[in-house]
Design a protein around this motif. Sequence first.
Motif, PDB file in Angstrom:
ATOM      1  N   VAL A  57       0.682  -0.993   0.151  1.00  0.00           N
ATOM      2  CA  VAL A  57       0.066  -0.268  -0.071  1.00  0.00           C
ATOM      3  C   VAL A  57       0.890   1.241  -0.071  1.00  0.00           C
ATOM      4  O   VAL A  57       1.942   1.437   0.980  1.00  0.00           O
ATOM      5  CB  VAL A  57      -0.792   0.011   1.312  1.00  0.00           C
ATOM      6  N   PHE A  58       0.728   1.939  -0.890  1.00  0.00           N
ATOM      7  CA  PHE A  58       1.642   3.310  -1.089  1.00  0.00           C
ATOM      8  C   PHE A  58       0.686   4.383  -1.725  1.00  0.00           C
ATOM      9  O   PHE A  58      -0.159   4.412  -2.077  1.00  0.00           O
ATOM     10  CB  PHE A  58       2.766   3.002  -1.981  1.00  0.00           C
ATOM     11  N   VAL A  59       1.541   5.507  -1.470  1.00  0.00           N
ATOM     12  CA  VAL A  59       1.053   6.834  -1.933  1.00  0.00           C
ATOM     13  C   VAL A  59       1.729   7.160  -3.542  1.00  0.00           C
ATOM     14  O   VAL A  59       3.002   7.086  -3.453  1.00  0.00           O
ATOM     15  CB  VAL A  59       1.366   7.849  -0.960  1.00  0.00           C
ATOM     16  N   GLN A  60       0.999   7.237  -4.384  1.00  0.00           N
ATOM     17  CA  GLN A  60       1.688   7.538  -5.831  1.00  0.00           C
ATOM     18  C   GLN A  60       2.649   8.542  -5.903  1.00  0.00           C
ATOM     19  O   GLN A  60       3.817   8.232  -6.523  1.00  0.00           O
ATOM     20  CB  GLN A  60       0.344   7.903  -6.636  1.00  0.00           C
ATOM     21  N   SER A  61       2.534   9.634  -5.204  1.00  0.00           N
ATOM     22  CA  SER A  61       3.774  10.699  -5.594  1.00  0.00           C
ATOM     23  C   SER A  61       5.003  10.380  -4.918  1.00  0.00           C
ATOM     24  O   SER A  61       6.063  10.934  -5.008  1.00  0.00           O
ATOM     25  CB  SER A  61       3.152  12.004  -4.725  1.00  0.00           C
ATOM     26  N   HIS A  62       4.864   9.334  -3.992  1.00  0.00           N
ATOM     27  CA  HIS A  62       6.066   8.635  -3.381  1.00  0.00           C
ATOM     28  C   HIS A  62       7.096   7.994  -4.278  1.00  0.00           C
ATOM     29  O   HIS A  62       7.994   7.728  -3.948  1.00  0.00           O
ATOM     30  CB  HIS A  62       5.895   7.948  -2.066  1.00  0.00           C
ATOM     31  N   VAL A  63       6.324   7.558  -5.453  1.00  0.00           N
ATOM     32  CA  VAL A  63       7.242   7.014  -6.491  1.00  0.00           C
ATOM     33  C   VAL A  63       7.160   7.687  -7.888  1.00  0.00           C
ATOM     34  O   VAL A  63       6.244   7.761  -8.406  1.00  0.00           O
ATOM     35  CB  VAL A  63       6.348   5.547  -6.631  1.00  0.00           C
ATOM     36  N   PRO A  64       8.269   8.627  -7.916  1.00  0.00           N
ATOM     37  CA  PRO A  64       8.186   9.540  -8.994  1.00  0.00           C
ATOM     38  C   PRO A  64       8.111   8.983 -10.398  1.00  0.00           C
ATOM     39  O   PRO A  64       7.693   9.642 -11.490  1.00  0.00           O
ATOM     40  CB  PRO A  64       9.416  10.270  -8.939  1.00  0.00           C
ATOM     41  N   GLU A  65       8.433   7.600 -10.438  1.00  0.00           N
ATOM     42  CA  GLU A  65       8.223   7.206 -11.972  1.00  0.00           C
ATOM     43  C   GLU A  65       6.855   7.163 -12.403  1.00  0.00           C
ATOM     44  O   GLU A  65       6.775   7.133 -13.647  1.00  0.00           O
ATOM     45  CB  GLU A  65       9.027   5.459 -11.806  1.00  0.00           C
ATOM     46  N   HIS A  66       5.865   7.200 -11.603  1.00  0.00           N
ATOM     47  CA  HIS A  66       4.549   7.274 -12.264  1.00  0.00           C
ATOM     48  C   HIS A  66       4.546   8.505 -13.133  1.00  0.00           C
ATOM     49  O   HIS A  66       3.942   8.324 -14.412  1.00  0.00           O
ATOM     50  CB  HIS A  66       3.429   7.468 -11.103  1.00  0.00           C
ATOM     51  N   ALA A  67       5.081   9.758 -12.672  1.00  0.00           N
ATOM     52  CA  ALA A  67       4.661  11.036 -13.504  1.00  0.00           C
ATOM     53  C   ALA A  67       5.722  10.792 -14.609  1.00  0.00           C
ATOM     54  O   ALA A  67       5.765  11.301 -15.797  1.00  0.00           O
ATOM     55  CB  ALA A  67       5.172  12.129 -12.796  1.00  0.00           C
ATOM     56  N   GLU A  68       6.950  10.162 -14.738  1.00  0.00           N
ATOM     57  CA  GLU A  68       8.006   9.921 -15.722  1.00  0.00           C
ATOM     58  C   GLU A  68       7.290   9.110 -16.865  1.00  0.00           C
ATOM     59  O   GLU A  68       7.651   9.543 -17.821  1.00  0.00           O
ATOM     60  CB  GLU A  68       9.117   9.421 -15.225  1.00  0.00           C
ATOM     61  N   LEU A  69       6.687   7.943 -16.310  1.00  0.00           N
ATOM     62  CA  LEU A  69       6.255   6.972 -17.430  1.00  0.00           C
ATOM     63  C   LEU A  69       4.796   7.808 -17.951  1.00  0.00           C
ATOM     64  O   LEU A  69       4.658   7.568 -19.269  1.00  0.00           O
ATOM     65  CB  LEU A  69       5.688   5.831 -16.762  1.00  0.00           C
ATOM     66  N   ALA A  70       4.271   8.517 -17.295  1.00  0.00           N
ATOM     67  CA  ALA A  70       3.045   9.174 -17.773  1.00  0.00           C
ATOM     68  C   ALA A  70       3.646  10.157 -18.895  1.00  0.00           C
ATOM     69  O   ALA A  70       3.086  10.335 -20.002  1.00  0.00           O
ATOM     70  CB  ALA A  70       2.427   9.954 -16.624  1.00  0.00           C
ATOM     71  N   TRP A  71       4.581  10.724 -18.688  1.00  0.00           N
ATOM     72  CA  TRP A  71       4.955  11.775 -19.849  1.00  0.00           C
ATOM     73  C   TRP A  71       5.423  10.873 -21.301  1.00  0.00           C
ATOM     74  O   TRP A  71       4.961  11.340 -22.096  1.00  0.00           O
ATOM     75  CB  TRP A  71       6.560  12.330 -19.470  1.00  0.00           C
ATOM     76  N   VAL A  72       6.060   9.883 -20.977  1.00  0.00           N
ATOM     77  CA  VAL A  72       6.363   8.878 -22.234  1.00  0.00           C
ATOM     78  C   VAL A  72       5.170   8.551 -22.760  1.00  0.00           C
ATOM     79  O   VAL A  72       4.909   8.709 -24.192  1.00  0.00           O
ATOM     80  CB  VAL A  72       7.348   7.840 -21.739  1.00  0.00           C
ATOM     81  N   LEU A  73       4.171   8.206 -21.886  1.00  0.00           N
ATOM     82  CA  LEU A  73       3.043   7.633 -22.767  1.00  0.00           C
ATOM     83  C   LEU A  73       2.095   8.875 -23.201  1.00  0.00           C
ATOM     84  O   LEU A  73       1.414   8.661 -24.139  1.00  0.00           O
ATOM     85  CB  LEU A  73       2.037   6.926 -21.674  1.00  0.00           C
ATOM     86  N   ASN A  74       2.396  10.083 -22.682  1.00  0.00           N
ATOM     87  CA  ASN A  74       1.577  11.196 -23.334  1.00  0.00           C
ATOM     88  C   ASN A  74       1.983  11.275 -24.616  1.00  0.00           C
ATOM     89  O   ASN A  74       1.292  11.877 -25.411  1.00  0.00           O
ATOM     90  CB  ASN A  74       1.976  12.815 -22.510  1.00  0.00           C
ATOM     91  N   CYS A  75       3.254  11.169 -24.696  1.00  0.00           N
ATOM     92  CA  CYS A  75       3.797  11.467 -26.095  1.00  0.00           C
ATOM     93  C   CYS A  75       3.437  10.232 -27.080  1.00  0.00           C
ATOM     94  O   CYS A  75       3.660  10.229 -28.248  1.00  0.00           O
ATOM     95  CB  CYS A  75       5.309  11.272 -26.135  1.00  0.00           C
ATOM     96  N   LEU A  76       2.504   9.355 -26.798  1.00  0.00           N
ATOM     97  CA  LEU A  76       2.235   8.151 -27.485  1.00  0.00           C
ATOM     98  C   LEU A  76       0.895   8.203 -27.789  1.00  0.00           C
ATOM     99  O   LEU A  76       0.074   7.221 -28.524  1.00  0.00           O
ATOM    100  CB  LEU A  76       2.527   6.708 -26.885  1.00  0.00           C
ATOM    101  N   THR A  77       0.268   8.901 -27.086  1.00  0.00           N
ATOM    102  CA  THR A  77      -1.437   9.259 -26.917  1.00  0.00           C
ATOM    103  C   THR A  77      -1.520  10.151 -28.050  1.00  0.00           C
ATOM    104  O   THR A  77      -1.168  11.474 -28.120  1.00  0.00           O
ATOM    105  CB  THR A  77      -1.962   9.561 -25.602  1.00  0.00           C
ATOM    106  N   GLY A  78      -2.619   9.921 -28.956  1.00  0.00           N
ATOM    107  CA  GLY A  78      -3.240  10.963 -29.998  1.00  0.00           C
ATOM    108  C   GLY A  78      -4.127  11.998 -29.077  1.00  0.00           C
ATOM    109  O   GLY A  78      -4.695  11.396 -28.339  1.00  0.00           O
ATOM    110  N   MET A  79      -4.352  13.202 -29.660  1.00  0.00           N
ATOM    111  CA  MET A  79      -5.291  14.051 -28.876  1.00  0.00           C
ATOM    112  C   MET A  79      -6.604  13.784 -29.134  1.00  0.00           C
ATOM    113  O   MET A  79      -7.376  13.817 -28.211  1.00  0.00           O
ATOM    114  CB  MET A  79      -5.065  15.445 -29.697  1.00  0.00           C
ATOM    115  N   GLY A  80      -6.841  13.008 -30.339  1.00  0.00           N
ATOM    116  CA  GLY A  80      -8.112  12.573 -30.570  1.00  0.00           C
ATOM    117  C   GLY A  80      -8.544  11.569 -29.653  1.00  0.00           C
ATOM    118  O   GLY A  80      -9.660  11.378 -28.958  1.00  0.00           O
TER     119      GLY A  80
END
Length: 334
Positions: free
Chosen positions: A80-103
């Motif tokens: 059980v953990f808090v998401q912001s304690h693991v900075p990799e969540h935001a880092e991977l989200a950035w990579v995935l943002n760049c793979l997601t179409g606006m539409g």
Amino acid sequence: MARPRVLSGIQPTADSFHLGNYLGAVRQWVTMQETYDAFYCVVDLHAITVPHDPAELRRRSRVAAAQLLAAGLDPERCTVFVQSHVPEHAELAWVLNCLTGMGEAGRMTQFKDKSAKQGESAASVGLFTYPILQAADILLYQADRVPVGADQKQHLELTRDLGQRFNHRFGETFTLPQPHILKEVEKITDLQDPTAKMSKSSSSPQGILDVLEAPGTLRKKVMRAVTDTGTDVLADDDNKPGVTNLLRIQSALTGTPIPELEARYAGQGYGTFKKDVAEAVVEAFSPIRERTEKLLANEAELDRLLAIGAERAGAVARGTMATVRDRIGFLPRA
Ligand code: TYM
């Protein structure tokens, strides 16, 4: 053989979880810790996608974690953990943002619903990319299963699409997760508007049953729940959505099949039935409320448990991100 992995998350955006969160998600989390390698997080990064108060967020994050432990998650058996304690969540989200179409992101119905409330141009970009951060949460842990309510189906489809896209472009990296949704409890509805989902952001206080609420208030709300015309206690989604919702709730909380409940209340009207539903809710919530209060009385211990969770989660997340960085072509730091 290694146990299959499960991951799920819940937002610390209210002073208490509600019955929909509990039946649709948290109860399954408790069961699944026995047979899965389970990771559960309080998603505070998601909580700031709408305007928030910092002190309140901090407090609600502890209240959320305490409720999860009080509901039966055991830090010895799951993480059980808090998401912001693991900075990799935001880092991977950035990579995935760049793979997601606006539409593609624009088709997410939860964004449409939530942004409609504040006006689409006032909604934050964070709210727009909310599902992509959720995909990162899941893919980071290579989760096989994700226990959620029905409202999360579309986000899970996006998660699979993004995982598959990454695998296809950069090489096999992510496990594609399956949603774990229990039909009987996938959508607990509002007590005052039984065709709408019970929701912390849109239900009225009378329509929602909070886990941490006083027993007297819970009883009153159930007794005042909108029922339908007629007097028969029968499950019928089209004509009796209010009664059907209460039947589902009672059945889930007591383990009694709906047909058995229908037979039990035949010819008795709604009064006795509602009283029993109220008792079932109070019986389920009271021990959780009491344990939550105890856990919150010792913040240092709660924070210590969350630090252990963050350590374990971080180890998995760092492993996945190392592969992702390599696959995507980031220059390693010498
Ligand atoms: P949240 O906090 O809005 O909801 C937490 C969980 O409760 C379920 N739920 C319901 N289930 C049945 N009936 C209802 N009326 C009801 N209302 C809520 C939700 O489906 C959810 O499972 N986006 C997620 C949070 C999240 C997440 C994740 C989930 C962030 N990252 C990764 C899984 C995996 C959410 O809806 O939170």
